[in-house]
Design a protein around this motif. Structure first.
Motif, PDB file in Angstrom:
ATOM      1  N   MET A 247       0.826  -1.207   0.000  1.00 59.34           N
ATOM      2  CA  MET A 247       0.000   0.000   0.000  1.00 59.34           C
ATOM      3  C   MET A 247       0.858   1.253   0.000  1.00 59.34           C
ATOM      4  N   ALA A 248       1.964   1.234   0.733  1.00 58.93           N
ATOM      5  CA  ALA A 248       2.857   2.393   0.746  1.00 58.93           C
ATOM      6  C   ALA A 248       3.415   2.664  -0.650  1.00 58.93           C
ATOM      7  N   GLN A 249       3.736   1.602  -1.383  1.00 60.86           N
ATOM      8  CA  GLN A 249       4.232   1.774  -2.751  1.00 60.86           C
ATOM      9  C   GLN A 249       3.148   2.344  -3.654  1.00 60.86           C
ATOM     10  N   LEU A 250       1.942   1.799  -3.538  1.00 60.70           N
ATOM     11  CA  LEU A 250       0.844   2.278  -4.386  1.00 60.70           C
ATOM     12  C   LEU A 250       0.484   3.725  -4.075  1.00 60.70           C
ATOM     13  N   ALA A 251       0.544   4.076  -2.785  1.00 61.54           N
ATOM     14  CA  ALA A 251       0.156   5.423  -2.359  1.00 61.54           C
ATOM     15  C   ALA A 251       1.302   6.421  -2.425  1.00 61.54           C
ATOM     16  N   ALA A 252       2.492   5.945  -2.792  1.00 54.03           N
ATOM     17  CA  ALA A 252       3.692   6.798  -2.842  1.00 54.03           C
ATOM     18  C   ALA A 252       4.006   7.402  -1.477  1.00 54.03           C
ATOM     19  N   GLY A 253       3.820   6.587  -0.435  1.00 54.63           N
ATOM     20  CA  GLY A 253       4.140   7.018   0.920  1.00 54.63           C
ATOM     21  C   GLY A 253       3.418   6.160   1.935  1.00 54.63           C
ATOM     22  N   ALA A 254       4.061   5.965   3.093  1.00 48.66           N
ATOM     23  CA  ALA A 254       3.466   5.126   4.136  1.00 48.66           C
ATOM     24  C   ALA A 254       2.683   5.936   5.167  1.00 48.66           C
ATOM     25  N   ASP A 255       2.771   7.267   5.102  1.00 50.18           N
ATOM     26  CA  ASP A 255       2.100   8.103   6.106  1.00 50.18           C
ATOM     27  C   ASP A 255       0.590   8.100   5.878  1.00 50.18           C
ATOM     28  N   HIS A 256      -0.141   8.528   6.902  1.00 49.83           N
ATOM     29  CA  HIS A 256      -1.596   8.481   6.846  1.00 49.83           C
ATOM     30  C   HIS A 256      -2.167   9.365   5.737  1.00 49.83           C
ATOM     31  N   ARG A 257      -1.573  10.508   5.519  1.00 46.78           N
ATOM     32  CA  ARG A 257      -2.086  11.417   4.490  1.00 46.78           C
ATOM     33  C   ARG A 257      -2.017  10.768   3.108  1.00 46.78           C
TER      34      ARG A 257
ATOM     35  N   ARG B 197      -5.398   9.820   0.831  1.00 44.59           N
ATOM     36  CA  ARG B 197      -5.571  10.342  -0.528  1.00 44.59           C
ATOM     37  C   ARG B 197      -5.721   9.212  -1.545  1.00 44.59           C
ATOM     38  N   HIS B 198      -4.903   8.193  -1.390  1.00 44.48           N
ATOM     39  CA  HIS B 198      -4.901   7.092  -2.357  1.00 44.48           C
ATOM     40  C   HIS B 198      -6.206   6.297  -2.317  1.00 44.48           C
ATOM     41  N   VAL B 199      -6.604   5.853  -1.135  1.00 44.02           N
ATOM     42  CA  VAL B 199      -7.799   5.001  -1.076  1.00 44.02           C
ATOM     43  C   VAL B 199      -9.068   5.804  -1.384  1.00 44.02           C
ATOM     44  N   PHE B 200      -9.111   7.065  -0.966  1.00 44.17           N
ATOM     45  CA  PHE B 200     -10.281   7.900  -1.257  1.00 44.17           C
ATOM     46  C   PHE B 200     -10.455   8.046  -2.761  1.00 44.17           C
ATOM     47  N   ARG B 201      -9.376   8.340  -3.453  1.00 39.88           N
ATOM     48  CA  ARG B 201      -9.479   8.513  -4.901  1.00 39.88           C
ATOM     49  C   ARG B 201      -9.940   7.230  -5.583  1.00 39.88           C
ATOM     50  N   ASN B 202      -9.437   6.081  -5.119  1.00 29.74           N
ATOM     51  CA  ASN B 202      -9.825   4.815  -5.744  1.00 29.74           C
ATOM     52  C   ASN B 202     -11.302   4.505  -5.536  1.00 29.74           C
ATOM     53  N   VAL B 203     -11.806   4.820  -4.352  1.00 28.79           N
ATOM     54  CA  VAL B 203     -13.204   4.490  -4.038  1.00 28.79           C
ATOM     55  C   VAL B 203     -14.173   5.522  -4.620  1.00 28.79           C
ATOM     56  N   VAL B 204     -13.812   6.798  -4.535  1.00 27.88           N
ATOM     57  CA  VAL B 204     -14.727   7.882  -4.934  1.00 27.88           C
ATOM     58  C   VAL B 204     -14.513   8.292  -6.389  1.00 27.88           C
TER      59      VAL B 204
ATOM     60  N   SER C 135     -10.972  16.434  -0.480  1.00 24.75           N
ATOM     61  CA  SER C 135     -10.701  17.815  -0.093  1.00 24.75           C
ATOM     62  C   SER C 135      -9.788  17.822   1.128  1.00 24.75           C
ATOM     63  N   GLU C 136      -9.188  18.965   1.411  1.00 23.34           N
ATOM     64  CA  GLU C 136      -8.313  19.072   2.583  1.00 23.34           C
ATOM     65  C   GLU C 136      -9.067  18.799   3.882  1.00 23.34           C
ATOM     66  N   PRO C 137     -10.302  19.315   4.067  1.00 24.29           N
ATOM     67  CA  PRO C 137     -11.033  18.970   5.301  1.00 24.29           C
ATOM     68  C   PRO C 137     -11.297  17.465   5.431  1.00 24.29           C
ATOM     69  N   THR C 138     -11.575  16.802   4.324  1.00 21.95           N
ATOM     70  CA  THR C 138     -11.809  15.355   4.367  1.00 21.95           C
ATOM     71  C   THR C 138     -10.530  14.620   4.729  1.00 21.95           C
ATOM     72  N   ILE C 139      -9.418  15.025   4.133  1.00 23.56           N
ATOM     73  CA  ILE C 139      -8.133  14.413   4.471  1.00 23.56           C
ATOM     74  C   ILE C 139      -7.856  14.581   5.959  1.00 23.56           C
ATOM     75  N   HIS C 140      -8.045  15.795   6.454  1.00 32.76           N
ATOM     76  CA  HIS C 140      -7.776  16.081   7.867  1.00 32.76           C
ATOM     77  C   HIS C 140      -8.633  15.206   8.774  1.00 32.76           C
ATOM     78  N   GLU C 141      -9.914  15.077   8.454  1.00 28.43           N
ATOM     79  CA  GLU C 141     -10.832  14.299   9.294  1.00 28.43           C
ATOM     80  C   GLU C 141     -10.432  12.821   9.315  1.00 28.43           C
ATOM     81  N   LEU C 142     -10.123  12.262   8.158  1.00 31.88           N
ATOM     82  CA  LEU C 142      -9.780  10.839   8.091  1.00 31.88           C
ATOM     83  C   LEU C 142      -8.409  10.564   8.718  1.00 31.88           C
ATOM     84  N   VAL C 143      -7.473  11.466   8.511  1.00 32.43           N
ATOM     85  CA  VAL C 143      -6.142  11.299   9.127  1.00 32.43           C
ATOM     86  C   VAL C 143      -6.263  11.370  10.649  1.00 32.43           C
ATOM     87  N   GLN C 144      -7.121  12.238  11.157  1.00 31.65           N
ATOM     88  CA  GLN C 144      -7.339  12.333  12.606  1.00 31.65           C
ATOM     89  C   GLN C 144      -7.825  10.993  13.175  1.00 31.65           C
ATOM     90  N   LEU C 145      -8.723  10.331  12.451  1.00 30.41           N
ATOM     91  CA  LEU C 145      -9.224   9.022  12.899  1.00 30.41           C
ATOM     92  C   LEU C 145      -8.089   8.003  12.973  1.00 30.41           C
TER      93      LEU C 145
END
Length: 203
Positions: free
Chosen positions: A127-137, A141-148, A153-163
């Motif tokens: 997943m880190a390779q596919l997302a071009a990074g292992a961090d939560h952000r 970004r990667h899984v959201f784009r694939n599903v949606v 948006s930045e607020p959505t990223i912030h909310e999901l990263v907080q979780l």
């Protein structure tokens, strides 16, 4: 886990429990396959005198000379789980990669859950390779784009990263939850696949 070969007769096969395979003698393009709902699936060979007209029940795979057609596409089924996982990890286009799809279907044939599949992708670094990074952000970004189908948006990223930061979810458990969402099911066309089957290369 039965493997049975078709013949020139018109046959009816009920595989019962396990992962059952109905083996045919031609390539996929030679056959008409129809989901007959509670009556099972019908398989008609357009080549006269070879495999006839068969009806299969509780059968997970139709094995042709050039590919396999997975019929078990419920949410709890192996091929269904494979499709859901690929939708989140790579996007719906991954289902056109028949070799990759085959490898994932065979993994779930072992009985693995969606969460176990997600944990393997995360822990292995895939997943880190596919997302071009292992961090939560990067993960969000990667899984959201694939599903949606669009970047979050930045607020959505912030909310999901907080979780994720708070431990409400791990990356694997968030992946698994996203995979089962109706949004992901729709994005990969799961209802359509349940009517046509999912083609892949492999056993």
């Amino acid at each position: 886990n039965d493997t049975v070969a078709s013949s020139a007769l018109n046959e009816r096969f009920d595989g019962g429990a396990g992962v059952d395979r109905w083996v045919l003698d031609g390539i996929r393009a030679d056959y008409t396959v129809v989901n007959a709902a509670s009556a099972g699936w019908t398989v008609r060979d357009r080549v006269t005198g070879r495999d006839g007209f068969d009806t299969v029940m509780a059968t997970e795979r139709l094995v042709f000379d050039d590919r396999v057609l997975a019929l078990d596409l419920g949410l709890a089924d192996a091929a269904g789980r494979a499709a859901l996982l690929l939708g989140v990890a790579v996007g719906p286009q991954a289902l056109q990669n028949r070799s990759l799809t085959g490898a994932i279907v065979q993994y779930f044939d072992s009985g693995a859950t969606l969460l176990q599949g997600a944990e393997l992708l995360v822990s292995s670094g895939i997943m880190a390779q596919l997302a071009a990074g292992a961090d939560h952000r990067a993960f969000v970004r990667h899984v959201f784009r694939n599903v949606v189908g669009a970047w979050p948006s930045e607020p959505t990223i912030h909310e999901l990263v907080q979780l994720l930061d708070a431990g409400v979810y791990t990356q694997a458990s968030m992946f698994s939850a996203l995979a089962e969402l109706p949004l992901n099911q729709s994005n990969i066309g799961l209802v359509g696949l349940q009517q046509t089957g999912l083609e892949y290369f492999g056993a």
